[in-house]
Structure formats: C-alpha cells, structure tokens
Design a protein around this motif. Structure first.
Motif, short mmCIF file in Angstrom:
data_model
loop_
_atom_site.label_atom_id
_atom_site.label_comp_id
_atom_site.label_asym_id
_atom_site.label_seq_id
_atom_site.Cartn_x
_atom_site.Cartn_y
_atom_site.Cartn_z
N SER A 126 5.25 19.94 -14.25
CA SER A 126 5.59 19.85 -12.84
C SER A 126 7.04 19.46 -12.65
O SER A 126 7.60 18.70 -13.43
N SER A 127 7.63 19.97 -11.57
CA SER A 127 8.97 19.54 -11.20
C SER A 127 8.90 18.31 -10.28
O SER A 127 9.92 17.80 -9.85
N SER A 128 7.70 17.85 -9.99
CA SER A 128 7.51 16.62 -9.23
C SER A 128 7.67 15.42 -10.16
O SER A 128 7.68 15.57 -11.37
N SER A 129 7.73 14.24 -9.57
CA SER A 129 7.77 13.03 -10.40
C SER A 129 6.44 12.90 -11.13
O SER A 129 5.41 13.42 -10.70
N ILE A 130 6.46 12.19 -12.23
CA ILE A 130 5.25 12.02 -13.02
C ILE A 130 4.15 11.34 -12.19
O ILE A 130 2.99 11.72 -12.27
N TYR A 131 4.53 10.37 -11.37
CA TYR A 131 3.56 9.67 -10.54
C TYR A 131 2.91 10.62 -9.55
O TYR A 131 1.69 10.66 -9.40
N ASN A 132 3.72 11.42 -8.84
CA ASN A 132 3.18 12.35 -7.85
C ASN A 132 2.34 13.44 -8.51
O ASN A 132 1.30 13.84 -7.98
N ALA A 133 2.77 13.93 -9.67
CA ALA A 133 2.00 14.96 -10.37
C ALA A 133 0.65 14.40 -10.81
O ALA A 133 -0.39 15.06 -10.64
N LEU B 233 0.91 15.67 -19.67
CA LEU B 233 1.65 16.03 -18.46
C LEU B 233 3.14 15.87 -18.74
O LEU B 233 3.57 14.83 -19.23
N ALA B 234 3.91 16.90 -18.43
CA ALA B 234 5.37 16.83 -18.54
C ALA B 234 5.94 16.88 -17.14
O ALA B 234 5.66 17.80 -16.37
#
Length: 176
Positions: free
Chosen positions: A118-125, A141-142
C-alpha cells in the motif's frame, strides 16, 4: 509455495469511493460546526494535503487555516466532530470488491504466501485490512511509516505516531 504481492487500494476495495464519501461527510460536519461554506473548507483542506503530499494526512483538521485562530479545546472539538463523521461513513461503505474474499481464501488454500502493498501509512493499511476482514489472508504488509506528529501541536495528542502498527491485526509480519 509461491509469493503473491497484491496492491490494496482500488484493487481489493474501492478506496476512491470510501475516502471521497468519508471526506465529504467530514467537510459537511465541520462546515456546519464552523458555520462556513463547504467550498471554502475544501479549499483549505487542499492546501494542507498539497503541502503534506497526501490525502491521508492524519492531522489535516488542526492544520486548516481556520484553526489558527481557535483555542486548543476548540480545535480538539473540531477534530472530534470531523473524525466522527469520517469514521461513521467509513464503517458503512468500506467493503471489499465482489470475489476478493473467495479469491484470497483460494490463494491461501493453494499454499501461496500473500503480501499486501500500500502507498498508505502502515497504520492506515492495517486498519483497512482489519476492518475489511482481509488481514487474516496476508502474511506481510509493505507500507510507509506515516506522518510525524508536530511536537508543539497539543491538538494531536492521542493520534497515531509514525511507524506505529495496530495491535488488532492478524497479519503475520509487516515491513516498512
């Protein structure tokens, strides 16, 4: 066993629909609270998002121009109202695309290792995968760390620091 890497946003679920509708609900609630036109508020959000280079900047409300003249308790109340509206809509519309769950289950049953990207933050993903019920299928998760909190921003108290991962997640590992 083989590795399968899957992009999350707009691949497994409709990010544009989820974010757009949630954002509009937040703007509507804030405009009502501030007694200002929604278009003016959207313009202020655009400035913040452009500066941060992300629509998912967690501290956007307190960085709005209108908040400069407000006290910390007033800004905290706006955050409560805005985030509340955003989260209510998110809970009602965030769903995986049709066939995603059965496809992921089949891939895992075939002994594939699944990695979410995801191009989102790890927390949001992690949050979205958990809320979608999809995190149980992924082994890793990356994503990127996220935003640093402004050290002098009292209204940011309680927000997620950069690099923090969620406690509630069934993902086996994560990599930033």
């Amino acid at each position: 066993m083989s590795l399968v890497c899957l992009d999350l946003d707009n691949t497994l679920y409709n990010w544009v629909n989820y974010f757009g509708r949630s954002f509009r609900a937040m703007v509507h609630a804030l405009a009502r609270e501030l007694e200002m036109p929604e278009a003016e508020l959207v313009a202020q959000f655009r400035v913040v998002y452009a500066k941060q280079k992300s629509l998912e900047f967690s501290f956007a409300i307190q960085h709005l121009e209108i908040c400069r003249a407000l006290s910390t308790p007033e800004v905290a109340e706006l955050i409560r109202v805005g985030r509340g509206a955003f989260l209510r809509v998110r809970r009602s519309i965030l769903k995986p695309y049709s066939g995603v769950v059965s496809t992921l289950a089949w891939l895992v049953a075939q002994d594939h290792t699944l990695v979410a990207i995801s191009s989102s933050s790890i927390y949001n993903a992690q949050l979205r995968l958990y809320e979608l019920g999809l995190d149980q299928y992924f082994h890793a998760l990356a994503a990127w760390d996220g935003f640093e909190r402004d050290s002098d921003d009292e209204a940011s108290d309680g927000y997620v620091p950069a690099g923090r991962t969620r406690r509630r997640s069934r993902i086996a590992a994560d990599r930033r």
